[in-house]
Motif scaffolding. Structure first.
Motif, PDB file in Angstrom:
ATOM      1  N   THR A  71       7.992  -0.469   0.419  1.00 41.26           N
ATOM      2  CA  THR A  71       6.979  -0.302   0.003  1.00 41.26           C
ATOM      3  C   THR A  71       5.653  -1.857   0.735  1.00 41.26           C
ATOM      4  O   THR A  71       5.806  -2.104  -0.342  1.00 41.26           O
ATOM      5  CB  THR A  71       6.095   0.953  -0.532  1.00 41.26           C
ATOM      6  OG1 THR A  71       6.393   0.637  -1.970  1.00 41.26           O
ATOM      7  CG2 THR A  71       7.033   2.287  -0.199  1.00 41.26           C
ATOM      8  N   TYR A  72       5.068  -1.548   1.118  1.00 40.42           N
ATOM      9  CA  TYR A  72       3.693  -2.150   0.719  1.00 40.42           C
ATOM     10  C   TYR A  72       2.510  -1.442   0.726  1.00 40.42           C
ATOM     11  O   TYR A  72       2.853  -0.593   1.693  1.00 40.42           O
ATOM     12  CB  TYR A  72       3.724  -3.412   1.500  1.00 40.42           C
ATOM     13  CG  TYR A  72       3.320  -3.203   3.708  1.00 40.42           C
ATOM     14  CD1 TYR A  72       2.371  -2.928   3.572  1.00 40.42           C
ATOM     15  CD2 TYR A  72       4.277  -2.740   4.790  1.00 40.42           C
ATOM     16  CE1 TYR A  72       1.717  -2.724   5.371  1.00 40.42           C
ATOM     17  CE2 TYR A  72       4.451  -2.042   5.654  1.00 40.42           C
ATOM     18  CZ  TYR A  72       2.725  -2.108   6.261  1.00 40.42           C
ATOM     19  OH  TYR A  72       2.431  -1.897   7.148  1.00 40.42           O
ATOM     20  N   THR A  73       1.447  -1.632   0.431  1.00 39.62           N
ATOM     21  CA  THR A  73      -0.172  -1.633   0.672  1.00 39.62           C
ATOM     22  C   THR A  73      -1.419  -2.599   0.818  1.00 39.62           C
ATOM     23  O   THR A  73      -1.068  -3.711   0.533  1.00 39.62           O
ATOM     24  CB  THR A  73      -0.556  -0.772  -0.905  1.00 39.62           C
ATOM     25  OG1 THR A  73       0.459   0.160  -0.763  1.00 39.62           O
ATOM     26  CG2 THR A  73      -1.067  -0.196  -0.280  1.00 39.62           C
ATOM     27  N   LEU A  74      -1.742  -2.308   2.566  1.00 38.75           N
ATOM     28  CA  LEU A  74      -2.701  -3.008   3.024  1.00 38.75           C
ATOM     29  C   LEU A  74      -3.881  -2.170   2.727  1.00 38.75           C
ATOM     30  O   LEU A  74      -4.379  -0.890   3.071  1.00 38.75           O
ATOM     31  CB  LEU A  74      -2.678  -3.179   4.193  1.00 38.75           C
ATOM     32  CG  LEU A  74      -3.421  -3.929   5.050  1.00 38.75           C
ATOM     33  CD1 LEU A  74      -3.393  -5.576   4.631  1.00 38.75           C
ATOM     34  CD2 LEU A  74      -3.155  -3.888   6.571  1.00 38.75           C
ATOM     35  N   ASP A  75      -4.874  -3.578   1.570  1.00 36.53           N
ATOM     36  CA  ASP A  75      -6.047  -2.820   1.688  1.00 36.53           C
ATOM     37  C   ASP A  75      -7.693  -3.642   1.957  1.00 36.53           C
ATOM     38  O   ASP A  75      -7.312  -4.643   1.532  1.00 36.53           O
ATOM     39  CB  ASP A  75      -6.506  -1.867   0.516  1.00 36.53           C
ATOM     40  CG  ASP A  75      -8.350  -1.653   0.394  1.00 36.53           C
ATOM     41  OD1 ASP A  75      -8.481  -1.146   1.356  1.00 36.53           O
ATOM     42  OD2 ASP A  75      -8.405  -1.192  -0.814  1.00 36.53           O
ATOM     43  N   GLY A  76      -7.879  -3.514   3.648  1.00 33.51           N
ATOM     44  CA  GLY A  76      -8.069  -4.278   4.841  1.00 33.51           C
ATOM     45  C   GLY A  76      -7.491  -5.844   4.481  1.00 33.51           C
ATOM     46  O   GLY A  76      -6.339  -5.249   5.299  1.00 33.51           O
ATOM     47  N   LEU A  79      -2.927  -7.722  -0.118  1.00 33.05           N
ATOM     48  CA  LEU A  79      -1.752  -6.839   0.264  1.00 33.05           C
ATOM     49  C   LEU A  79      -0.966  -6.729  -0.986  1.00 33.05           C
ATOM     50  O   LEU A  79      -1.159  -7.617  -1.241  1.00 33.05           O
ATOM     51  CB  LEU A  79      -0.953  -7.657   1.713  1.00 33.05           C
ATOM     52  CG  LEU A  79       0.459  -7.366   2.213  1.00 33.05           C
ATOM     53  CD1 LEU A  79       0.809  -6.097   2.731  1.00 33.05           C
ATOM     54  CD2 LEU A  79       0.944  -8.331   3.004  1.00 33.05           C
ATOM     55  N   SER A  80      -0.102  -5.586  -1.025  1.00 39.28           N
ATOM     56  CA  SER A  80       0.714  -5.624  -1.875  1.00 39.28           C
ATOM     57  C   SER A  80       2.309  -5.112  -2.428  1.00 39.28           C
ATOM     58  O   SER A  80       1.662  -4.275  -0.797  1.00 39.28           O
ATOM     59  CB  SER A  80      -0.172  -4.510  -3.196  1.00 39.28           C
ATOM     60  OG  SER A  80       0.361  -3.365  -2.636  1.00 39.28           O
ATOM     61  N   PHE A  81       3.067  -5.584  -2.225  1.00 35.25           N
ATOM     62  CA  PHE A  81       4.704  -5.039  -2.104  1.00 35.25           C
ATOM     63  C   PHE A  81       5.018  -4.607  -3.483  1.00 35.25           C
ATOM     64  O   PHE A  81       4.831  -4.795  -4.255  1.00 35.25           O
ATOM     65  CB  PHE A  81       5.688  -5.936  -1.504  1.00 35.25           C
ATOM     66  CG  PHE A  81       5.291  -6.469  -0.204  1.00 35.25           C
ATOM     67  CD1 PHE A  81       5.590  -6.663   0.322  1.00 35.25           C
ATOM     68  CD2 PHE A  81       4.535  -8.563  -0.788  1.00 35.25           C
ATOM     69  CE1 PHE A  81       5.209  -7.261   2.082  1.00 35.25           C
ATOM     70  CE2 PHE A  81       4.619  -8.966   0.435  1.00 35.25           C
ATOM     71  CZ  PHE A  81       4.870  -8.322   1.440  1.00 35.25           C
ATOM     72  N   GLY A  82       5.480  -2.929  -3.115  1.00 35.37           N
ATOM     73  CA  GLY A  82       6.031  -2.267  -3.743  1.00 35.37           C
ATOM     74  C   GLY A  82       7.039  -2.254  -4.201  1.00 35.37           C
ATOM     75  O   GLY A  82       7.290  -3.687  -3.553  1.00 35.37           O
ATOM     76  N   GLN A  83       8.196  -1.764  -5.046  1.00 33.07           N
ATOM     77  CA  GLN A  83       9.403  -2.186  -5.647  1.00 33.07           C
ATOM     78  C   GLN A  83       9.985  -1.997  -4.434  1.00 33.07           C
ATOM     79  O   GLN A  83      10.243  -1.516  -3.325  1.00 33.07           O
ATOM     80  CB  GLN A  83      10.295  -0.631  -6.484  1.00 33.07           C
ATOM     81  CG  GLN A  83      11.239  -0.980  -7.019  1.00 33.07           C
ATOM     82  CD  GLN A  83      11.001  -1.919  -8.382  1.00 33.07           C
ATOM     83  OE1 GLN A  83       9.992  -1.899  -8.546  1.00 33.07           O
ATOM     84  NE2 GLN A  83      12.305  -2.656  -8.392  1.00 33.07           N
TER      85      GLN A  83
END
Length: 155
Positions: A71-76, A79-83
């Motif tokens: 998974t990944y999270t994008l806020d603006g 960016l961060s990748f999950g497990q």
């Protein structure tokens, strides 16, 4: 009248700074991994890539040898990748080294910048740790599907 116009433009500029007038970052599709920490990525058997699925915040790809899902999270532009889950196949030593370098760099990603067909993934200090090039077609994950014909735009 001139003062009103100047005041309007000053307020418009302040709003742009406060609310970021830039378009949202679009990650969707397949991206071929071009460099890791400034070094060109070269593998023998598979094309390292990441496919971003924006609809459900998931990635799928290959870092050199093994299939990667997560998974990944994008806020603006943050960016961060999950497990991430990966297959556990062995590969050629040089390809395994490339995969290890990409995996380590991916673990430091804190932001993203996309300019045209090039994506830069940066660490918390703002250093580019990975560059990716938009793939002309969807990149395949199995060795039998990767016949070397996947093309990315020239960078």
């Amino acid at each position: 009248m001139i003062m009103k116009i100047k005041a309007f433009f000053a307020m418009a500029a302040a709003c742009c700074l406060a609310f970021s007038c830039s378009a949202p970052v679009e990650l969707g599709g397949s991206w071929v991994i071009d460099t890791v920490n400034g070094e060109k990525v070269t593998t023998s058997e598979k094309i390292p890539f990441i496919n971003f699925n924006e609809a459900d915040g998931r990635i799928h790809g290959c870092f050199g040898v093994n299939i990667v899902n997560g998974t990944y999270t994008l806020d603006g532009d943050k960016l961060s990748f999950g497990q991430m889950a990966t297959t556990m196949m062995a590969g050629l030593p040089a390809d395994m080294e490339v995969e290890n370098r990409i995996n380590a760099a991916a673990g430091t990603v804190a932001s993203v910048e996309v300019k045209g067909e090039t994506m830069s993934l940066k660490n918390a200090e703002g250093d580019v740790v990975l560059t990716l090039v938009k793939a002309a077609d969807e990149v395949k994950t199995s060795a039998s599907e990767q016949d070397g014909t996947v093309e990315a735009p020239e960078s």
